[in-house]
Design a protein around this motif. Structure first.
Motif, mmCIF file in Angstrom:
data_model
loop_
_atom_site.group_PDB
_atom_site.id
_atom_site.type_symbol
_atom_site.label_atom_id
_atom_site.label_comp_id
_atom_site.label_asym_id
_atom_site.label_seq_id
_atom_site.Cartn_x
_atom_site.Cartn_y
_atom_site.Cartn_z
ATOM 1 N N ASP A 31 0.802 -1.182 0.000
ATOM 2 C CA ASP A 31 0.000 0.000 0.000
ATOM 3 C C ASP A 31 0.850 1.253 0.000
ATOM 4 O O ASP A 31 1.424 1.619 1.012
ATOM 5 C CB ASP A 31 -0.809 -0.076 1.278
ATOM 6 N N PRO A 32 0.941 1.901 -1.143
ATOM 7 C CA PRO A 32 1.795 3.071 -1.254
ATOM 8 C C PRO A 32 1.389 4.216 -0.329
ATOM 9 O O PRO A 32 2.243 4.973 0.122
ATOM 10 C CB PRO A 32 1.648 3.490 -2.718
ATOM 11 N N ILE A 33 0.102 4.329 -0.048
ATOM 12 C CA ILE A 33 -0.351 5.448 0.778
ATOM 13 C C ILE A 33 0.108 5.260 2.214
ATOM 14 O O ILE A 33 0.713 6.152 2.819
ATOM 15 C CB ILE A 33 -1.894 5.550 0.792
ATOM 16 N N GLU A 34 -0.196 4.093 2.757
ATOM 17 C CA GLU A 34 0.222 3.824 4.123
ATOM 18 C C GLU A 34 1.738 3.926 4.218
ATOM 19 O O GLU A 34 2.284 4.418 5.201
ATOM 20 C CB GLU A 34 -0.239 2.427 4.559
ATOM 21 N N ALA A 36 3.687 5.806 2.329
ATOM 22 C CA ALA A 36 4.102 7.206 2.251
ATOM 23 C C ALA A 36 3.838 7.934 3.562
ATOM 24 O O ALA A 36 4.551 8.857 3.931
ATOM 25 C CB ALA A 36 3.370 7.908 1.112
ATOM 26 N N LEU A 37 2.824 7.498 4.273
ATOM 27 C CA LEU A 37 2.531 8.124 5.557
ATOM 28 C C LEU A 37 3.321 7.463 6.686
ATOM 29 O O LEU A 37 3.215 7.855 7.833
ATOM 30 C CB LEU A 37 1.030 8.038 5.866
ATOM 31 N N ILE A 39 2.965 4.380 7.775
ATOM 32 C CA ILE A 39 2.150 3.476 8.582
ATOM 33 C C ILE A 39 2.321 2.068 8.038
ATOM 34 O O ILE A 39 2.203 1.842 6.853
ATOM 35 C CB ILE A 39 0.660 3.856 8.504
ATOM 36 N N GLY A 41 0.357 -0.390 8.720
ATOM 37 C CA GLY A 41 -0.923 -1.076 8.639
ATOM 38 C C GLY A 41 -1.697 -0.836 9.912
ATOM 39 O O GLY A 41 -1.407 0.077 10.663
ATOM 40 N N GLY A 42 -2.683 -1.658 10.149
ATOM 41 C CA GLY A 42 -3.515 -1.466 11.319
ATOM 42 C C GLY A 42 -2.904 -2.028 12.586
ATOM 43 O O GLY A 42 -3.573 -2.204 13.578
ATOM 44 N N PRO A 273 0.681 10.038 11.963
ATOM 45 C CA PRO A 273 1.062 9.767 10.584
ATOM 46 C C PRO A 273 1.429 10.988 9.762
ATOM 47 O O PRO A 273 2.294 10.903 8.915
ATOM 48 C CB PRO A 273 -0.170 9.078 9.992
ATOM 49 N N THR A 274 0.828 12.120 9.991
ATOM 50 C CA THR A 274 1.111 13.244 9.101
ATOM 51 C C THR A 274 2.475 13.878 9.373
ATOM 52 O O THR A 274 2.888 14.783 8.686
ATOM 53 C CB THR A 274 0.040 14.334 9.224
ATOM 54 N N VAL A 276 5.321 11.928 9.959
ATOM 55 C CA VAL A 276 6.375 10.926 9.789
ATOM 56 C C VAL A 276 6.988 11.021 8.398
ATOM 57 O O VAL A 276 6.287 11.229 7.417
ATOM 58 C CB VAL A 276 5.788 9.518 10.000
ATOM 59 N N ALA A 277 8.278 10.899 8.323
ATOM 60 C CA ALA A 277 8.929 10.892 7.023
ATOM 61 C C ALA A 277 8.557 9.607 6.283
ATOM 62 O O ALA A 277 8.329 8.572 6.903
ATOM 63 C CB ALA A 277 10.440 10.972 7.200
ATOM 64 N N PRO A 278 8.494 9.677 4.942
ATOM 65 C CA PRO A 278 8.099 8.483 4.199
ATOM 66 C C PRO A 278 9.156 7.390 4.240
ATOM 67 O O PRO A 278 10.328 7.643 4.481
ATOM 68 C CB PRO A 278 7.923 9.010 2.780
ATOM 69 N N GLY A 279 8.719 6.200 3.981
ATOM 70 C CA GLY A 279 9.655 5.109 3.783
ATOM 71 C C GLY A 279 10.002 4.362 5.052
ATOM 72 O O GLY A 279 10.632 4.883 5.951
ATOM 73 N N HIS B 76 4.545 11.647 -0.382
ATOM 74 C CA HIS B 76 4.176 12.010 0.976
ATOM 75 C C HIS B 76 3.166 13.159 0.974
ATOM 76 O O HIS B 76 2.149 13.125 1.669
ATOM 77 C CB HIS B 76 5.437 12.396 1.746
ATOM 78 N N THR B 330 -7.572 4.867 10.275
ATOM 79 C CA THR B 330 -6.878 3.642 10.683
ATOM 80 C C THR B 330 -7.888 2.533 10.980
ATOM 81 O O THR B 330 -7.710 1.383 10.579
ATOM 82 C CB THR B 330 -6.010 3.907 11.928
#
Lengths: 440, 430
Positions: A31-34, A36-37, A39, A41-42, A273-274, A276-279, B76, B330
């Protein structure tokens, strides 16, 4: 009610299943979005295994075959997977998308693997990879939904709501551990008319409030006479959940990660999440196909009595910009499958890929290919007899632009049902007999 | 005084779950007047106070010219924009005084299901969402014509890169199969000819809206559903939405979403068909649906499971909690239903699809967090013997005797009581 006593069991927290991708192919992890943020996962925070626990009630015999299905959602382009590189019609149909003869991993003078399938070539050389060609059915519909339903139901002619494994579950008796998928939702193939497989939760495997919650939770969820059908299904999923949690946790506490490059026990970052640096490399590795297969490998090694696992990887619907997308997906598939098969060496485990359809011979103007029909699929594992099965379809004798199928997909199902699961194929194939293929 | 259960059902289906005060007020007003009020979209809406996302102006750049760091920074930035857009919409769902407008917006998102995962532009997802909100209660042809030219849809189903020499069938096919007709009501030849009609449709880089690139448009003769002409894309949409198969498809689709799943041949579809065929008006169709006798039948009351968005937003509304927080997304991720990211163009399946062991676990975890955040005084402040009933009132649900008995066992602990109530089979029925 779960079949074994739950109250005495030790709850052990673990983020082992954190971030496994959903059956629908896009959910939590892959999941690229999670990503990039930042995260994973849950998942929630990891607590170390606290104590050893009782072992599972039932264990897998070393002779019991296990079937692992990889659903490739979107319709993988088989012609750029197993490439008919010496057929002039191939490059004629694909002037920009086609691979040149010197780019493919040649298997013989006619066919070669996509250059991203280097690991599969090692399995091929070790005779552990069967390549089934021209797989499909009559009257293809070219619809993602209809074709995915057909592949999962094994009923090509009518609109069938149950999956081929689900129909086996219907007649086999209630066993929530027999067939499991990973992620929050469950594929139709595990859905029967009366019973269904289970979905292994992502994230923590402990109920809130721990053990104290179990008895009242079971009381609320236990189905009762004359309950509305959908309400009873809510309850059944709740009571099955406890069975699954106990069995899975018991096994994971004893099994270290086995597939190289993944580590499911990395705790996800809990920073908002907003900011956090990506990756996060480890989280990404744990959440993709490799992470899902790692969990499966640990459960098999730990002796969970499950005979069927379903994992998934989405994103194969390459109408546009196909090359970059398919290259990266095939590389991911290659690494995950190869790692898993190697980790399962010596076990009676058979892995099989499937997708809803192949794609047209001719590319479109968007750098992609449109929905087609027959396709190639892979079967791999120690019990597998490597080689080609089924005839390669012609690139010129087309049916309205589409490849003709040479191998009925139900032949593949009859083979794995009979020779891996040890069940009568007629039970899952509407009472019909199909010739099996000698790949296992 | 109207039947409180029927009113609660109406408010759940025509919105995202009522507060107990809303059910009280609507019960006093009566069923018919409540339907009329739900369909009246005039007046201000507190949802308009939800913070609107800010979008960085889009700059087309060749991916190859970017460094890894630049690409990660862009991803991002886009992920943050997406998150803001999701939170904006979820806030609207909880705070709105026009719940049916938000429910119709949600319905169209599931019908014309488009995902950020391919579109990669949150600003365009926002535009599409506003399109559903502003035009979702009007004429279905007007809506479908607008959706066909909506930039997010054009990127999602590849209309934006469709060229005369090699038509891309994606939009043509999904339009027939999912948006207007249903499978079995068109041929492969219809798909191929319709695809030709949409060639030359592009997104203008200057205006970021639909334009026709004439030299890429195939202006030859096409036949779609038996009608032959030099059709353009608009003509194809017109032919599709005005065909008898489409009338049944849309009536059955609305009924299946708001009442319970039906086939296009179901008797209720026959009942509603003449009204819809007359004007293709969605407001009239929804009104006829909500007022149909079968809408409050026991089949309807036991016919739909709350989908994750309905379950989460409904619980937040009943418990007075805000939705515009990261943890809500989430939670929806754990349940497998994230707004603006459907799994595919088919949207999300219904009912059984949501009843897995994994989703059961996620619901229990989310319920445990929600009761810790909520003011449970309506339950806490009454004697233990009244708490099961108080919970039913708080959540606007009726307990079956077995559920009431099971909940009674934890009445001493209001948090546990409400958490278990939220995951009970009775509450999961929508």
């Amino acid at each position: 009610m779960p079949s074994h006593s739950l109250s005495r069991r030790q709850f052990i927290a673990g983020a082992a299943a954190a971030g496994v991708a959903g059956a629908a192919g896009v959910a939590i992890g892959h999941d690229p979005i999670e990503r990039a943020l930042g995260i994973a996962g849950g998942g929630t925070s990891h607590e170390a295994a606290a104590a050893s626990s009782a072992s599972s009630t039932a264990s897998l015999s070393t002779k019991d075959g296990v079937l692992v299905l990889i659903a490739q959602y979107g319709g993988n382009d088989g012609l750029n997977t197993l490439i008919p590189y010496s057929d002039p019609a191939y490059l004629a149909g694909r002037p920009t998308l086609g691979f040149q003869p010197n780019e493919v991993i040649a298997l013989d003078s006619e066919l070669g693997l996509n250059p991203n399938l280097k690991g599969l070539k090692t399995l091929w050389d070790a005779k552990q990879l069967a390549i089934v060609r021209g797989v499909g059915h009559a009257d293809p519909t070219f619809s993602h939904f209809r074709e995915m339903d057909i592949w999962q139901s094994a009923v090509p002619d009518t609109d069938e709501a149950t999956g081929w494994i689900g129909r086996y579950l219907d007649q086999a008796g209630h066993d929530p551990l027999y067939a499991m998928s990973l992620g929050p939702t469950m594929p139709m193939l595990l859905q029967g008319a009366k019973r269904a497989g289970s979905a292994i939760p992502s994230g923590t495997l402990t109920l809130p409030h721990g053990q104290a919650m179990e008895a009242p939770f079971i009381a609320v969820e236990t189905p009762y006479p004359n309950e509305a059908a959908l309400a009873a299904m809510v309850g059944q999923s709740g009571t099955d959940l406890l069975t699954v949690l106990h069995a899975v946790k018991d096994v994971l506490t004893t099994q270290a990660p086995v597939v190289e490059g993944t580590n499911l026990e990395v705790a996800p970052d809990t920073t908002p999440p907003t900011t956090v640096a990506p990756g996060k490399k480890a989280a990404a590795a744990a959440s993709g196909l490799a992470g899902q297969l790692d969990l499966v490998a640990r459960l098999i090694k730990g002796g969970l009595p499950t005979r069927i696992y379903v994992v998934s990887i989405g994103g194969w619907d390459t109408h546009g910009n196909e090359k970059a997308t398919q290259d990266s997906l095939l590389a991911e598939l290659d690494g995950a499958v190869t790692g898993f098969v190697n980790a399962m060496a010596g076990h009676p485990v058979v892995l099989m890929t499937f997708t809803e359809f192949g794609r047209r011979v001719a590319e479109n103007a968007s750098g992609g290919t449109d929905h087609g029909s027959s396709n190639v699929l892979f079967v791999a594992g120690t019990p597998v007899k490597g080689g080609y099965y089924g005839e390669q379809p012609s690139l010129t004798a087309l049916d309205d632009g589409n490849l003709q199928f040479t191998t009925d997909f139900r032949q593949v199902y009859a083979t794995v049902a009979g020779h891996v699961l040890g069940i009568d194929p007629k039970v899952v194939l509407e009472g019909q007999s199909f010739p099996t293929l000698p790949f296992v | 005084m109207a039947d409180r259960s029927a009113i609660a059902l109406l408010l759940r289906r025509a919105g995202f779950g009522p507060t107990s005060a809303e059910v009280d007020a609507a019960s006093a007003a009566g069923y018919g007047p409540t339907v009329a009020a739900l369909l009246d979209f005039t007046g201000t809406d507190p949802a308009d106070a939800s913070p609107v996302p800010t979008f960085v102006p889009y700059q087309p750049r060749a991916a190859r010219s970017l460094t890894l760091q630049q690409r990660q920074a862009i991803n991002h930035e886009r992920a943050i924009e997406l998150r803001q857009t999701q939170l904006w919409w979820l806030s609207r769902m909880t705070s709105t005084s026009h719940p049916l407008r938000e429910k119709l917006t949600w319905f169209w998102h599931t019908h014309f299901a488009t995902s950020f995962d391919k579109v990669r532009r949150a600003d365009l997802m926002y535009r599409q969402n506003q399109l559903f909100r502003t035009q979702g209660a009007g004429n279905f042809e007007v809506l479908t014509q607008a959706v066909a030219k909506d930039p997010a849809m054009m990127l999602w189903l590849d209309t934006a890169t469709d060229k005369k020499a090699h038509p891309n069938e994606n939009f043509a096919r999904e339009s027939m199969e999912l948006f207007t007709l249903g499978i079995g009501n068109y041929t492969e030849a219809d798909v191929r000819d319709a695809a030709r009609a949409f060639t030359g449709w592009v997104i203008s880089p200057l205006t970021e809206s639909w334009a026709l690139q004439a030299r890429q448009h195939d202006d030859g003769i096409k036949t779609v559903l038996g009608q032959t002409g030099d059709w353009g894309g608009e003509d194809v949409v017109h032919i599709l939405v005005n065909s008898p198969a489409s009338h049944r498809w849309i009536v059955a689709g609305v009924w299946s979403h708001f009442a319970y799943p039906v086939a296009t041949t179901d008797p209720v579809v026959n009942d509603l068909l003449p009204g819809y065929t007359a004007d293709l008006d969605i407001t009239n169709l929804v009104k006829a649906t909500l007022l149909h006798p079968q809408f409050t039948s026991s089949q309807a009351r036991t016919g739909l499971i709350k989908q994750p968005v309905e379950w989460v937003v409904g619980a937040l509304r009943a418990l007075g909690l805000p939705a515009g927080e990261d943890r809500v997304v989430t939670a929806l991720t754990a349940l497998g239903q994230v707004p603006l990211r459907p799994p595919n163009v088919g949207g999300w399946p219904q009912n059984e699809y949501w009843l897995t062991t994994a989703s059961s676990m996620a619901r229990l975890q989310i319920a445990a967090v929600a009761v810790n955040l909520a003011d449970l005084s309506p339950v806490t402040d009454v004697a233990a013997a009244q708490r099961v009933d108080a919970t039913a009132h708080l959540l606007s649900v009726d307990w079956s005797p077995p559920t009431a008995a099971a909940l009674g066992r934890v009445a001493a602990n209001p948090k546990e009581l409400v958490a278990l109530a939220l995951v009970s089979p009775d509450y999961l029925l929508n």
